[in-house]
Design an enzyme around this catalytic site. Structure first.
Site, short mmCIF file in Angstrom:
data_model
loop_
_atom_site.label_atom_id
_atom_site.label_comp_id
_atom_site.label_asym_id
_atom_site.label_seq_id
_atom_site.Cartn_x
_atom_site.Cartn_y
_atom_site.Cartn_z
N HIS A 22 8.08 6.74 -7.22
CA HIS A 22 9.09 6.33 -6.23
C HIS A 22 8.47 5.34 -5.24
CE1 HIS A 22 12.39 6.92 -3.20
NE2 HIS A 22 11.39 6.68 -2.37
N GLU A 23 7.32 5.68 -4.66
CA GLU A 23 6.72 4.80 -3.65
C GLU A 23 6.37 3.43 -4.22
OE1 GLU A 23 7.56 7.63 -1.01
OE2 GLU A 23 6.95 5.55 -0.63
N HIS A 30 8.95 0.87 -3.77
CA HIS A 30 8.87 0.16 -2.48
C HIS A 30 7.78 -0.90 -2.51
CE1 HIS A 30 11.69 2.86 -0.63
NE2 HIS A 30 10.89 3.93 -0.71
N ASP A 76 29.03 18.65 -21.58
CA ASP A 76 28.23 19.27 -22.66
C ASP A 76 28.54 20.76 -22.73
OD1 ASP A 76 27.01 16.81 -22.94
OD2 ASP A 76 25.35 17.32 -21.62
N GLU A 116 0.82 17.81 2.35
CA GLU A 116 1.66 18.42 1.30
C GLU A 116 0.74 19.04 0.25
OE1 GLU A 116 4.66 16.51 3.48
OE2 GLU A 116 4.46 18.36 2.36
N ASP A 125 0.83 -1.21 0.00
CA ASP A 125 0.00 0.00 0.00
C ASP A 125 0.86 1.26 0.00
OD1 ASP A 125 -2.84 -1.15 2.02
OD2 ASP A 125 -1.99 -1.80 0.07
#
Lengths: 368, 86
Positions: free
Chosen positions: A119-120, A123, A188, A102, A95
């Site tokens: 990102h989550e 996990h 660069d 936020e 979950d």
């Protein structure tokens, strides 16, 4: 990449997810889109598939929570912890919880929901935090323009270690994070900025103060969300406290540290001919107020005071900068010398004697 | 805002920093405080050792001290999942 302790993983490849509630910060359609895009980041590079369900218990339940929300990991109000997720498993396993305190957005202000969700989900699928600063699974938030987002090779390696390669006939690849002291490092673009030096590479730049040993690597988008990656040339006009950044036939201007306007200007406004498609390198001579643009084996000279291109150009680089061939990657002036970067080598050129006086590694400024 | 290029000020209130460091290491690096560890054994890593672990993780200079760069990273918004252990 780091796998979660004990290597937990989903035994099925076809997983379900459910969006349990919404944040008032974004319209629901944008939340749906951001989360769908976040799942696609992982399904594109692995054999996993994700199907959304609208009621009942999904493998991955996604919700916005506030403070203590009964999972032994209370949120802390604005900033700080943005979200968390649980490793694969039944019940709360997999979950994802977002901190409702936020400000969630689909753009660069506040916190970009797509980026945090992606990102989550790492996990939720069995990955822990990576020490690679360019990886999606790096613990701290840094905004990347969603259209410029590419899952890094580090993240791809991680998820494929857990679930195997993608079913695509062509295996997906991602950007790798440049290593500061890599002997094969090239740049660069290089420019000075208020006494510091900026070295651009892909979606990153190194920031270095000539007298200090530290050098740190940052995403360009962390400081200038509206700048593209892949800056090709850059120079500082010290007098006007401005830095000019070039990519293809466009350029952006930083005044101080801030982007003057989000939309780029055309290099042809500077007087370059239309057959010039991009600029390889540029530097400004603080003493004469002239800026040199290098394109292929030729260069133009621009007068910053009259804001016009000097007559009699282009000229051949080799004629006026003996020892400096063509295809310059980057250039900048520091003190008496001009530094030209070509591949892994850096040529220290003395304009007073019109000669290369030293050849160094391109990353010699990083005290490797 | 992203336009703040030069970052955090050099020094802040010592206590506040120490509290930030301790909370951060407890949450993300398994720092155990005396209160939490019922069994006093010599294996409990000190704050300095945990701080070194965190600095190594983020590629910072490993000093074991809460220097400016380390505090700057600790103040960054981030994911709530611990960096080490569960």
């Amino acid at each position: 990449y780091v796998l979660t302790d004990g290597n937990p993983k989903w035994e099925r490849k076809n997983l379900t997810y459910r969006i349990v509630n919404y944040t008032p910060d974004m319209n629901p359609a944008d939340v749906d889109k951001a989360i769908q895009k976040a799942f696609k980041v992982w399904s594109d590079v692995s054999p996993l598939t994700f199907k959304r369900i609208y009621d009942g218990n999904a493998d991955i339940m996604m919700s916005f929570e506030t403070g203590d929300h009964r999972d032994n990991s209370p949120f802390d109000g604005p900033n700080g912890f943005l979200a968390h997720a649980f490793q694969p498993g039944n019940g709360i396993g997999g979950d994802v919880h977002f901190d409702e305190a936020e400000y969630w957005t689909k753009v660069s202000n506040g916190y970009n929901l797509f980026f945090v969700a992606a990102h989550e989900l790492g996990h939720s699928l069995g990955l822990s935090h990576s020490t690679d600063p360019g990886a999606l699974m790096y613990p701290t938030y840094s905004y990347i323009e969603p259209n410029e987002f590419h899952l890094s090779q580090d993240d791809i390696n991680g998820i494929q270690t857990v679930y195997g390669p993608s079913d695509n006939s062509v295996q997906p690849t991602g950007p790798t994070t440049p290593v500061t002291c890599d002997s094969k490092l090239t740049f660069d673009a290089v420019a000075s900025m208020r006494g510091e030096l900026l070295f651009f590479k892909g979606r990153y730049f190194w920031r270095k103060h000539p007298q200090m040993t530290e050098v740190d690597l940052n995403f360009i988008s962390l400081f200038w969300p509206n700048l593209p990656s892949g800056i090709q040339a850059a120079y500082e006009n010290v007098e006007r406290d401005q830095v000019f950044l070039f990519k293809e036939n466009k350029y952006w201007v930083l005044s101080g540290y801030d982007l003057v306007y989000s939309h780029p200007k055309s290099i042809y406004d500077l007087g370059l001919p239309k057959n010039v498609k991009r600029i390889n390198a540029a530097f400004n001579d603080e003493n004469s107020g002239k800026t040199y643009f290098f394109v292929g084996n030729k260069y133009w000279r621009y007068d910053e005071n009259s804001r016009s291109m000097d007559q009699g150009y282009p000229k051949k680089i080799i004629n006026d900068f003996p020892g400096i061939g063509k295809k310059i990657d980057a250039a900048f002036q520091y003190g008496r010398y001009i530094y030209f970067f070509i591949g892994t080598r850096q040529f220290q050129f003395d304009p007073n004697v019109k000669r290369v006086v030293s050849v160094m590694k391109s990353n010699s400024w990083f005290n490797c | 805002s992203s336009s703040g290029f030069p970052v955090a000020p050099e020094t802040e209130d010592e206590d506040k920093n120490n509290q930030l460091v301790e909370n951060y290491l407890q949450h993300f690096y398994n720092l155990e405080t005396d209160k939490q560890s019922r069994f006093k054994n010599k294996n409990i890593k000190t704050v300095t050792e945990k701080l070194k672990e965190m600095q190594a993780f983020f590629g910072l200079k490993v000093t074991g001290k809460p220097d400016v760069d380390t505090l700057e990273v600790m103040k960054k918004p981030r994911c709530g999942v611990p960096d080490v252990g569960q």
